[in-house]
Design a protein around this motif. Structure first.
Motif, short mmCIF file in Angstrom:
data_model
loop_
_atom_site.label_atom_id
_atom_site.label_comp_id
_atom_site.label_asym_id
_atom_site.label_seq_id
_atom_site.Cartn_x
_atom_site.Cartn_y
_atom_site.Cartn_z
N ILE A 58 0.86 -1.18 -0.07
CA ILE A 58 -0.07 -0.06 0.18
C ILE A 58 0.88 1.16 -0.18
N CYS A 59 2.23 1.09 0.27
CA CYS A 59 2.83 2.29 0.58
C CYS A 59 3.46 2.58 -0.84
N LYS A 60 3.17 3.92 -1.41
CA LYS A 60 3.59 4.48 -2.46
C LYS A 60 4.20 5.84 -2.54
N HIS A 61 5.49 5.55 -2.43
CA HIS A 61 6.24 7.00 -2.08
C HIS A 61 7.67 6.78 -2.74
N ARG A 62 8.14 7.95 -3.37
CA ARG A 62 9.44 7.81 -3.97
C ARG A 62 10.59 7.58 -2.89
N ASN A 63 10.51 7.69 -1.54
CA ASN A 63 11.26 7.74 -0.62
C ASN A 63 11.19 6.16 0.13
N ILE A 64 10.36 5.43 -0.35
CA ILE A 64 9.96 4.16 0.27
C ILE A 64 10.21 3.16 -0.83
N VAL A 65 10.99 1.89 -0.46
CA VAL A 65 11.54 1.04 -1.34
C VAL A 65 10.23 0.42 -2.26
N THR A 66 10.33 -0.14 -3.47
CA THR A 66 9.26 -0.54 -4.20
C THR A 66 9.14 -2.13 -4.01
N LEU A 67 8.03 -2.79 -4.04
CA LEU A 67 7.74 -4.04 -3.95
C LEU A 67 7.79 -4.54 -5.32
N LEU A 68 8.72 -5.56 -5.64
CA LEU A 68 8.54 -6.01 -7.11
C LEU A 68 7.96 -7.40 -7.15
N GLY A 69 8.05 -8.11 -6.22
CA GLY A 69 7.41 -9.58 -6.31
C GLY A 69 7.37 -10.15 -4.74
N VAL A 70 6.70 -11.49 -5.08
CA VAL A 70 6.51 -12.04 -3.45
C VAL A 70 6.66 -13.60 -3.88
N CYS A 71 6.78 -14.30 -2.78
CA CYS A 71 6.90 -15.77 -2.86
C CYS A 71 6.51 -16.29 -1.50
N ASP A 72 5.43 -17.03 -1.40
CA ASP A 72 4.83 -17.73 0.05
C ASP A 72 4.41 -18.92 -0.34
N GLU A 73 5.38 -19.72 -0.24
CA GLU A 73 5.23 -21.20 -0.40
C GLU A 73 6.02 -22.23 0.69
N GLY A 74 5.13 -22.85 1.28
CA GLY A 74 5.68 -23.90 2.32
C GLY A 74 6.21 -23.12 3.05
N SER A 75 7.67 -23.25 3.40
CA SER A 75 8.58 -22.82 4.62
C SER A 75 8.93 -21.37 3.94
N GLU A 76 9.01 -21.22 2.60
CA GLU A 76 9.92 -19.94 1.97
C GLU A 76 8.90 -18.69 1.86
#
Length: 321
Positions: free
Chosen positions: A76-94
């Motif tokens: 939800i955070c969209k600001h030039r001085n906050i790092v951008t999320l590019l992707g996610v993995c949530d599988e098993g223990s990872e």
């Protein structure tokens, strides 16, 4: 994972007790490829991006919370001085987050190593402070739908620097939403780094926006002194590190002796330093109600930067003539 050769040490760039960080070169995802469909295949094949892979350790209650919290916040955070999320993995223990890479590393790396500190001029340090200040002001007051986030982990190790020396907050694993119409939360647990934690929050469990302001004040003095808050020299005197030493020096009238000699040797504006020190010390007030808001902090930092830029212009003119 192919991008890190199964999380090889070759790609490892850091970590905490909750996660490890890896740097990797990634190809474009399908959405990016679709948006670039006019390019020919040879151009597309060369399109790469550098990213940071944050691998949270095997799923335990607290670490799972860290992963879920950071995913929610970065979504939800969209600001030039906050790092951008590019992707996610949530599988098993990872549990893996993929975020943008800041090519100039992390702020604490420059404070740890005297060889790197001269890279950060006083004007550049002020701009870094302002970038973080704007990000915090966004979290506290400017998010959509009147949301408010308290980061709870502002420190030099969670501030990344991009290719233009712009600063970005990169860690949200301890962050908390402040419910609408509330100024504070009362928590049973204390979140954050021991040398940066708001003392009133630590004593009472009361968490406010001003708790972030206190942590930011510690960062301001780290930048002024050119030392990390948990430097051995500071922690020998108190487990609170730099903040305790700053408060003692202020009362003794020796605070300016703490300034990084690299800054002192520059063409640094005295008034700029005075404005900076005054607002930074206000951030470290022991009680939350005595601390300024981020809006006030930004205004004073902008004043300090304006004074320094004027000095830099004068010095450049004097040198050229």
């Amino acid at each position: 994972m192919l991008a890190t050769d199964n999380f090889s040490a070759t790609y490892h760039i850091g970590g905490t007790t909750y996660y490890e960080l890896y740097k990797a070169e990634l190809g474009l995802d399908k959405e990016n490829v679709a948006s670039l469909e006019e390019k020919n295949n040879s151009e597309l094949s060369k399109t790469r991006t550098t990213a940071v892979i944050k691998r949270v350790f095997p799923r335990e209650a607290r670490r799972g919370d860290v992963f879920t919290t950071e995913l929610e916040m970065l979504t939800i955070c969209k600001h030039r001085n906050i790092v951008t999320l590019l992707g996610v993995c949530d599988e098993g223990s990872e549990m893996i987050l993929v975020v943008e890479h800041a090519s100039n590393g992390y702020l604490d790396e420059y404070l740890f190593n005297i060889k790197y500190r001269p890279i950060l001029s006083w004007a550049k340090r002020l701009k870094i402070c302002l970038d973080v200040g704007h990000a915090l002001n966004y979290l506290h007051y400017e998010m959509e739908n009147q949301k408010t986030i308290i980061n709870c982990d502002i420190r030099s190790g969670t501030i990344a620097l991009d290719e233009n020396w712009g600063a970005k907050i990169v860690d949200f694993g301890f962050s908390i939403f402040l419910p609408p119409n509330l100024d504070a939360l009362h928590l049973n647990c204390i979140l954050g780094h021991e040398c940066s934690i708001d003392p009133e929050y630590e004593d009472t469990g009361k968490l406010k926006r001003e708790s972030d302001v206190y942590s930011f004040g510690v960062v301001l003095f780290e930048i002024l002194c050119g030392r990390v808050a948990n430097d051995d020299e500071f922690t020998r005197e108190s487990d609170k590190g730099l903040a305790f030493v700053i408060r003692r020096c202020f009362h003794e009238g020796t605070l300016k002796e703490m300034i990084d000699p690299i800054i002192k040797n520059e063409c640094t504006n005295k008034d700029s330093l005075d404005v900076f020190i005054k607002i930074a010390y206000q951030c470290l007030a022991k009680t939350q109600d005595q601390r300024p808001t981020m809006k006030v902090v930004i205004k004073e930092l902008e004043k300090a930067l304006t004074l320094q830029v004027s000095q830099d212009t004068f010095c450049l003119y004097s040198f050229s003539t």
